[in-house]
Scaffold this motif. Structure first.
Motif, PDB file in Angstrom:
ATOM      1  N   MET A   1      30.374  34.539  43.441  1.00  0.00           N
ATOM      2  CA  MET A   1      31.329  35.235  44.267  1.00  0.00           C
ATOM      3  C   MET A   1      31.633  34.217  45.355  1.00  0.00           C
ATOM      4  O   MET A   1      32.764  33.710  45.787  1.00  0.00           O
ATOM      5  CB  MET A   1      30.987  36.359  45.085  1.00  0.00           C
ATOM      6  CG  MET A   1      31.123  37.765  44.162  1.00  0.00           C
ATOM      7  SD  MET A   1      30.525  38.954  45.129  1.00  0.00           S
ATOM      8  CE  MET A   1      28.790  39.038  45.419  1.00  0.00           C
ATOM      9  N   VAL A   2      30.560  33.224  45.449  1.00  0.00           N
ATOM     10  CA  VAL A   2      30.810  32.138  46.667  1.00  0.00           C
ATOM     11  C   VAL A   2      31.746  31.077  45.931  1.00  0.00           C
ATOM     12  O   VAL A   2      32.819  30.458  46.597  1.00  0.00           O
ATOM     13  CB  VAL A   2      29.517  31.416  46.986  1.00  0.00           C
ATOM     14  CG1 VAL A   2      29.594  30.130  47.773  1.00  0.00           C
ATOM     15  CG2 VAL A   2      28.895  32.460  48.336  1.00  0.00           C
ATOM     16  N   HIS A   3      31.880  30.583  44.794  1.00  0.00           N
ATOM     17  CA  HIS A   3      32.362  29.927  44.088  1.00  0.00           C
ATOM     18  C   HIS A   3      34.003  30.423  43.806  1.00  0.00           C
ATOM     19  O   HIS A   3      34.668  29.548  43.757  1.00  0.00           O
ATOM     20  CB  HIS A   3      31.951  29.651  42.623  1.00  0.00           C
ATOM     21  CG  HIS A   3      32.735  28.751  41.751  1.00  0.00           C
ATOM     22  ND1 HIS A   3      32.520  27.517  41.903  1.00  0.00           N
ATOM     23  CD2 HIS A   3      33.323  28.845  40.752  1.00  0.00           C
ATOM     24  CE1 HIS A   3      33.189  26.851  41.057  1.00  0.00           C
ATOM     25  NE2 HIS A   3      34.015  27.484  40.385  1.00  0.00           N
ATOM     26  N   ASN A   4      33.926  31.774  43.699  1.00  0.00           N
ATOM     27  CA  ASN A   4      35.633  32.033  43.244  1.00  0.00           C
ATOM     28  C   ASN A   4      36.291  32.702  44.542  1.00  0.00           C
ATOM     29  O   ASN A   4      37.448  32.913  44.382  1.00  0.00           O
ATOM     30  CB  ASN A   4      35.486  33.262  42.208  1.00  0.00           C
ATOM     31  CG  ASN A   4      34.658  33.008  40.895  1.00  0.00           C
ATOM     32  OD1 ASN A   4      35.061  31.896  40.570  1.00  0.00           O
ATOM     33  ND2 ASN A   4      34.161  33.956  40.399  1.00  0.00           N
ATOM     34  N   ASN A   5      35.632  32.956  45.832  1.00  0.00           N
ATOM     35  CA  ASN A   5      36.413  33.607  46.782  1.00  0.00           C
ATOM     36  C   ASN A   5      35.992  32.809  48.077  1.00  0.00           C
ATOM     37  O   ASN A   5      34.726  32.924  48.594  1.00  0.00           O
ATOM     38  CB  ASN A   5      35.675  35.026  46.715  1.00  0.00           C
ATOM     39  CG  ASN A   5      36.527  35.764  47.827  1.00  0.00           C
ATOM     40  OD1 ASN A   5      36.742  35.261  49.077  1.00  0.00           O
ATOM     41  ND2 ASN A   5      37.040  37.073  47.382  1.00  0.00           N
TER      42      ASN A   5
END
Length: 251
Positions: A42-46
């Motif tokens: 999620m850190v990578h995508n958002n």
């Protein structure tokens, strides 16, 4: 602290506890994230969620695979410290007053009963069920007042990612003191309830197979989560490898 994969990790266990104690002594509110593979994705995508994780005091590494990735890319030996372990370590320490915030009062009641065996002080602590609602809909002022009235040093939050991290980020401005720690499924693990999700056996954790146990126990939820992780992971590793090379050129 060390930053890998856009997450500021604190890998050293004694330093984790020292920093928690310092924040509590200083009366400075803040939150700690327990970063597993799902949070990594999620850190990578958002970007918005990445900022929430970055706003924490630090993150502990809840994934046994992240140290392997760090070893493959950088050659450094690192260890993970999962949320269930920091949870029970702090409970057993008997150093702090704690409040437990989560869902399902039946789980909270069973959790209190079980944890009292580990720490008799827990019998007099607060276990509060939170309403089922969107993260924007919580009455943060009221929750903060409950925490202040309670006098808790440690605020345990179990709402599942990404909700629990967003919850802590929203609640922090309303707090005068206290360290919040999001520990996901730990309430279920230590409740002792037969119908609650159970932690996988130690041998599976040692072999980095906890994800298989979770898929078997919660297939609908975990298959989707593992799919997102495995499909995003190559891009995460490529990005970190490029970052390593750019640092090497600057040095």
């Amino acid at each position: 602290m060390e930053k890998y994969f856009d997450i500021r990790y604190q890998f050293d266990v004694p330093t984790v506890h020292k920093n928690i104690e310092e924040h509590i002594s200083n009366g400075t509110p803040g939150y700690i994230c327990v970063a597993d593979g799902n949070i990594l994705t999620m850190v990578h995508n958002n970007e918005e969620y990445r900022n929430v994780i970055d706003g924490s005091i630090f993150s502990i590494c809840d994934s046994s695979w992240v140290p392997k990735f760090v070893k493959w890319i950088y050659g450094y030996e690192r260890m993970h410290y999962c949320g269930s372990d920091i949870f029970i370590d702090i409970v057993r320490s008997r150093k702090y007053r704690m409040i437990f915030l989560g869902t399902r009062q039946t789980v909270l009641d069973a959790l209190q009963q079980n944890l009292t065996k580990e720490n008799p002080d827990v019998a007099e602590m607060t276990f509060k069920e939170l309403p089922f609602c969107n993260v924007e809909e919580f009455d943060y002022k009221s929750i903060a007042q409950t925490i202040e009235n309670d006098g808790a040093d440690i605020i345990w939050v179990a709402l599942g990612a990404p909700k629990q991290e967003l919850f802590m980020n929203h609640l922090e401005p309303h707090l005068k003191k206290g360290v919040m720690i999001a520990i996901g499924a730990a309430f279920n693990f230590y409740s002792g309830l037969s119908d609650a999700p159970q932690r996988c056996p130690a041998w599976m954790r040692k072999m980095h197979l906890e994800f298989l146990h979770r898929i078997f126990k919660e297939p609908k939820k975990q298959i989707r989560r593992c799919w997102h992780i495995t499909t995003t992971l190559p891009a995460i590793l490529r990005k970190e490898n490029r970052l390593k090379k750019s640092k090497a050129r600057v040095a």
